[in-house]
Design an enzyme around this catalytic site. Structure first.
Site, PDB file in Angstrom:
ATOM      1  N   LEU A  43      -2.028 -76.237  27.598  1.00 42.80           N
ATOM      2  CA  LEU A  43      -3.477 -76.414  27.620  1.00 42.80           C
ATOM      3  C   LEU A  43      -3.826 -77.126  28.917  1.00 42.80           C
ATOM      4  CD1 LEU A  43      -4.186 -77.776  24.006  1.00 42.80           C
ATOM      5  CD2 LEU A  43      -4.544 -75.437  24.824  1.00 42.80           C
ATOM      6  N   ASP A  44      -5.018 -76.858  29.451  1.00 41.75           N
ATOM      7  CA  ASP A  44      -5.481 -77.670  30.577  1.00 41.75           C
ATOM      8  C   ASP A  44      -5.454 -79.134  30.170  1.00 41.75           C
ATOM      9  OD1 ASP A  44      -5.986 -75.391  32.027  1.00 41.75           O
ATOM     10  OD2 ASP A  44      -8.147 -75.387  31.657  1.00 41.75           O
ATOM     11  N   ARG A  45      -5.162 -80.002  31.125  1.00 44.66           N
ATOM     12  CA  ARG A  45      -5.002 -81.423  30.810  1.00 44.66           C
ATOM     13  C   ARG A  45      -6.154 -82.015  29.997  1.00 44.66           C
ATOM     14  NH1 ARG A  45      -1.643 -85.277  32.773  1.00 44.66           N
ATOM     15  NH2 ARG A  45      -0.849 -83.820  34.336  1.00 44.66           N
TER      16      ARG A  45
END
Length: 200
Positions: free
Chosen positions: A24-26
């Protein structure tokens, strides 16, 4: 909070620790799928690579999204990038989105970096709340994007068996933001303002 414990001793192909199968994106919250055996890791990684995983995200975006549902087909870095979307709720705000907020269900059909964030901002014209990189207004509590559902064939089940399905509720902050902004709009907006939340 799902059981991230090592598999029982003696499990064939056991990994020394659960291994995350995707990313997942941070700043994105939500579900991450982990494998505990080499067989599961290979099967799940293959499913993600071959686009055989159904994924759903929830987002609160700034502005009005025209229509109730649709599909974005817009390349990212010259690579095919597709996202289905559906409006779940619309509301008003005195400080975000030019007076409008929209809650979306997002279904990525490909997996490009920042795909959902860019499709919302650059194609739908409605950046995600908290996404400063792509123009989203700041509500003071991070990015309003969360992975809420995964469905895929379980690597240890026979063909045709029911899929593995995992789902969680959207973060409580999504509903709190929409309710708070709507209440402020109804209390403080001009008398002829339209302060009605439209459920879709």
């Amino acid at each position: 909070h799902y059981a991230l414990q090592p598999p029982p001793a003696g499990t064939p192909g056991a990994l020394y620790r659960p291994h995350i199968c995707h990313r997942l994106d941070r700043p994105t919250s939500g579900l991450l799928l982990c494998a505990k055996t080499r067989h599961a890791l290979l099967g799940v990684s293959s499913a993600f690579r071959d686009r055989e995983v159904h994924k759903q995200y929830r987002a609160v975006v700034c502005g009005i999204v025209e229509g109730d549902e649709g599909e974005v087909d817009s390349p990212i870095m010259r690579r095919e990038s597709r996202t289905r979307w559906r409006v779940l709720r619309r509301g008003r705000s005195l400080r975000l989105g030019g007076g409008h907020l929209t809650e979306l269900a997002l279904f990525p059909l490909t997996g490009r970096t920042h795909q959902l964030r860019r499709h919302c901002a650059e194609v739908l014209g409605a950046p995600i709340v908290g996404d400063s990189k792509y123009g989203g207004g700041d509500a003071g509590s991070g990015l309003y994007l969360s992975a809420v559902e995964l469905r895929l064939a379980h690597p240890d089940r026979p063909p045709g068996a029911p899929p593995l399905h995992v789902a969680v509720e959207a973060p409580a902050k999504f509903g709190r933001l929409l309710a708070h902004e709507q209440q402020r709009w109804e209390r403080l907006a001009e008398p002829d303002g339209d302060g009605v939340v439209a459920e879709c």
